[in-house]
Design a protein around this motif. Structure first.
Motif, PDB file in Angstrom:
ATOM      1  N   ILE A 191       0.855  -1.199   0.000  1.00 59.06           N
ATOM      2  CA  ILE A 191       0.000   0.000   0.000  1.00 59.06           C
ATOM      3  C   ILE A 191       0.891   1.250   0.000  1.00 59.06           C
ATOM      4  CG2 ILE A 191      -1.838   1.243   1.212  1.00 59.06           C
ATOM      5  CD1 ILE A 191      -2.751  -1.385   2.376  1.00 59.06           C
ATOM      6  N   LEU A 192       0.643   2.155  -0.938  1.00 57.90           N
ATOM      7  CA  LEU A 192       1.434   3.386  -1.051  1.00 57.90           C
ATOM      8  C   LEU A 192       0.720   4.507  -0.320  1.00 57.90           C
ATOM      9  CD1 LEU A 192       2.231   3.241  -4.895  1.00 57.90           C
ATOM     10  CD2 LEU A 192       3.378   2.088  -3.001  1.00 57.90           C
ATOM     11  N   THR A 193       1.424   5.185   0.568  1.00 60.88           N
ATOM     12  CA  THR A 193       0.753   6.222   1.365  1.00 60.88           C
ATOM     13  C   THR A 193       1.570   7.504   1.480  1.00 60.88           C
ATOM     14  OG1 THR A 193       1.739   5.582   3.494  1.00 60.88           O
ATOM     15  CG2 THR A 193      -0.297   4.459   2.858  1.00 60.88           C
ATOM     16  N   SER A 194       0.841   8.567   1.759  1.00 59.97           N
ATOM     17  CA  SER A 194       1.429   9.808   2.242  1.00 59.97           C
ATOM     18  C   SER A 194       0.520  10.345   3.329  1.00 59.97           C
ATOM     19  CB  SER A 194       1.541  10.834   1.110  1.00 59.97           C
ATOM     20  OG  SER A 194       1.753  12.124   1.682  1.00 59.97           O
ATOM     21  N   SER A 195       1.031  10.380   4.549  1.00 58.74           N
ATOM     22  CA  SER A 195       0.251  10.937   5.658  1.00 58.74           C
ATOM     23  C   SER A 195       0.030  12.421   5.432  1.00 58.74           C
ATOM     24  CB  SER A 195       0.988  10.741   6.978  1.00 58.74           C
ATOM     25  OG  SER A 195       1.166   9.372   7.218  1.00 58.74           O
ATOM     26  N   GLU A 196       1.004  13.030   4.811  1.00 59.42           N
ATOM     27  CA  GLU A 196       0.969  14.470   4.540  1.00 59.42           C
ATOM     28  C   GLU A 196      -0.146  14.818   3.546  1.00 59.42           C
ATOM     29  OE1 GLU A 196       3.601  16.081   6.043  1.00 59.42           O
ATOM     30  OE2 GLU A 196       3.642  18.058   5.103  1.00 59.42           O
ATOM     31  N   LYS A 197      -0.246  14.035   2.468  1.00 53.47           N
ATOM     32  CA  LYS A 197      -1.213  14.359   1.402  1.00 53.47           C
ATOM     33  C   LYS A 197      -2.486  13.517   1.449  1.00 53.47           C
ATOM     34  CE  LYS A 197       1.676  17.171  -0.864  1.00 53.47           C
ATOM     35  NZ  LYS A 197       1.726  18.478  -0.196  1.00 53.47           N
ATOM     36  N   GLY A 198      -2.526  12.540   2.335  1.00 52.36           N
ATOM     37  CA  GLY A 198      -3.724  11.694   2.446  1.00 52.36           C
ATOM     38  C   GLY A 198      -3.779  10.559   1.433  1.00 52.36           C
ATOM     39  N   MET A 199      -2.725  10.387   0.687  1.00 52.52           N
ATOM     40  CA  MET A 199      -2.695   9.323  -0.327  1.00 52.52           C
ATOM     41  C   MET A 199      -2.723   7.929   0.333  1.00 52.52           C
ATOM     42  SD  MET A 199       0.522   8.629  -2.823  1.00 52.52           S
ATOM     43  CE  MET A 199       0.734   7.100  -3.702  1.00 52.52           C
ATOM     44  N   GLY A 200      -3.585   7.052  -0.185  1.00 54.02           N
ATOM     45  CA  GLY A 200      -3.617   5.663   0.276  1.00 54.02           C
ATOM     46  C   GLY A 200      -4.249   5.443   1.640  1.00 54.02           C
ATOM     47  N   ILE A 201      -4.711   6.507   2.271  1.00 54.01           N
ATOM     48  CA  ILE A 201      -5.208   6.381   3.651  1.00 54.01           C
ATOM     49  C   ILE A 201      -6.533   5.601   3.689  1.00 54.01           C
ATOM     50  CG2 ILE A 201      -5.934   7.661   5.710  1.00 54.01           C
ATOM     51  CD1 ILE A 201      -2.868   7.716   5.053  1.00 54.01           C
ATOM     52  N   ALA A 202      -7.425   5.894   2.751  1.00 54.40           N
ATOM     53  CA  ALA A 202      -8.712   5.178   2.713  1.00 54.40           C
ATOM     54  C   ALA A 202      -8.490   3.679   2.485  1.00 54.40           C
ATOM     55  CB  ALA A 202      -9.608   5.759   1.619  1.00 54.40           C
TER      56      ALA A 202
END
Ligand code: GTP
Ligand code: MG
Length: 215
Positions: A191-202
């Motif tokens: 899973i690819l995420t960025s906490s900063e940009k909200g990517m992949g959080i859902a």
């Protein structure tokens, strides 16, 4: 899982993570662990990889887990209760591989993290976070070996995806997927995420919910 089922899971996970989530306790030592009343999902990874930030992003609550620019911020196992009534727990852990910490402290964290990960019957999955800029390091491989050896299910989450170019992200993700392909306890999908940009959080919320609802 088909597309509709995945969409339903994402929506259910959104609701669960929008509901009550509270800090339960900090365990500086194994004897302070809470009762194993519900399933748990743990956040593991090198110091500064973004474990606490990801926990905050998942829960949409910025001050829930303490984050810092300086590696070694989280020094205990921190337990967070999700749902009221309680559904499952999230566990934020100290990072590994922090070279500048005093040796006896490093050893203490290492034993705490390893003993918890190996010995927790209610631990349904460990999320092993990998920094998108750096990829897998030797200390990560050590953790994979330990988790595979103990048959503890784990899944890779790339963090700080906002810090790298899309081409680099694709390369480092591919290399990571290749490195875990033959590992028995590793979930194959990253899973690819960025906490900063909200990517992949859902998607990550859905993955957490899925892992705690099986069995
Ligand atoms: N740009 C960017 N920075 C991030 C992201 N996630 C975390 N950070 C930053 O990385 C630093 C470390 O984040 P933490 O969440 O404290 O890392 P940690 O893994 O909990 O660190 P330890 O508790 O020391 O093991 C902080 O300065 C965060 O703001 C992200 O997705 N993008
Ligand atoms: Mg932390």
């Amino acid at each position: 899982m088909n597309e509709q089922e995945q969409a339903d899971l994402i929506e259910e996970a959104r609701k669960v993570f929008a509901g009550p989530i509270t800090f339960l306790k900090s365990a500086p030592d194994l004897k302070f662990l809470p009762d194993m009343s519900v399933n748990e999902v743990a956040f593991a990874g090198r110091s500064n990889v973004g474990k606490s930030s990801l926990l905050n992003a998942l829960t949409g609550r910025n001050g829930l887990a303490r984050t810092s620019n300086t590696p070694g911020r989280t020094q205990e196992l921190n337990f967070f209760d999700v749902g009221d009534p309680l559904r499952f727990r999230l566990v934020d852990m100290p990072g590994y591989g922090y070279a500048r910490a005093p040796k006896d402290i490093v050893r203490k964290w290492q034993f705490l993290v390893n003993d918890y990960l190996r010995g927790r019957a209610k631990l349904k999955r460990t999320l092993v976070l990998i920094d998108s800029r750096h990829g897998i390091k030797d200390v990560d491989t050590d953790i994979f070996n330990m988790l595979d050896g103990a048959a503890v299910s784990y899944r890779i989450v790339m963090t700080k995806a906002d810090k790298v170019k899309a081409s680099h992200l694709a390369e480092v993700t591919q290399a990571t997927a290749d490195a875990i392909r033959k590992r028995p306890a590793a979930h194959p999908d990253i899973i690819l995420t960025s906490s900063e940009k909200g990517m992949g959080i859902a998607e990550l919320r859905a993955a957490v919910l899925e892992s705690v609802t099986q069995g």
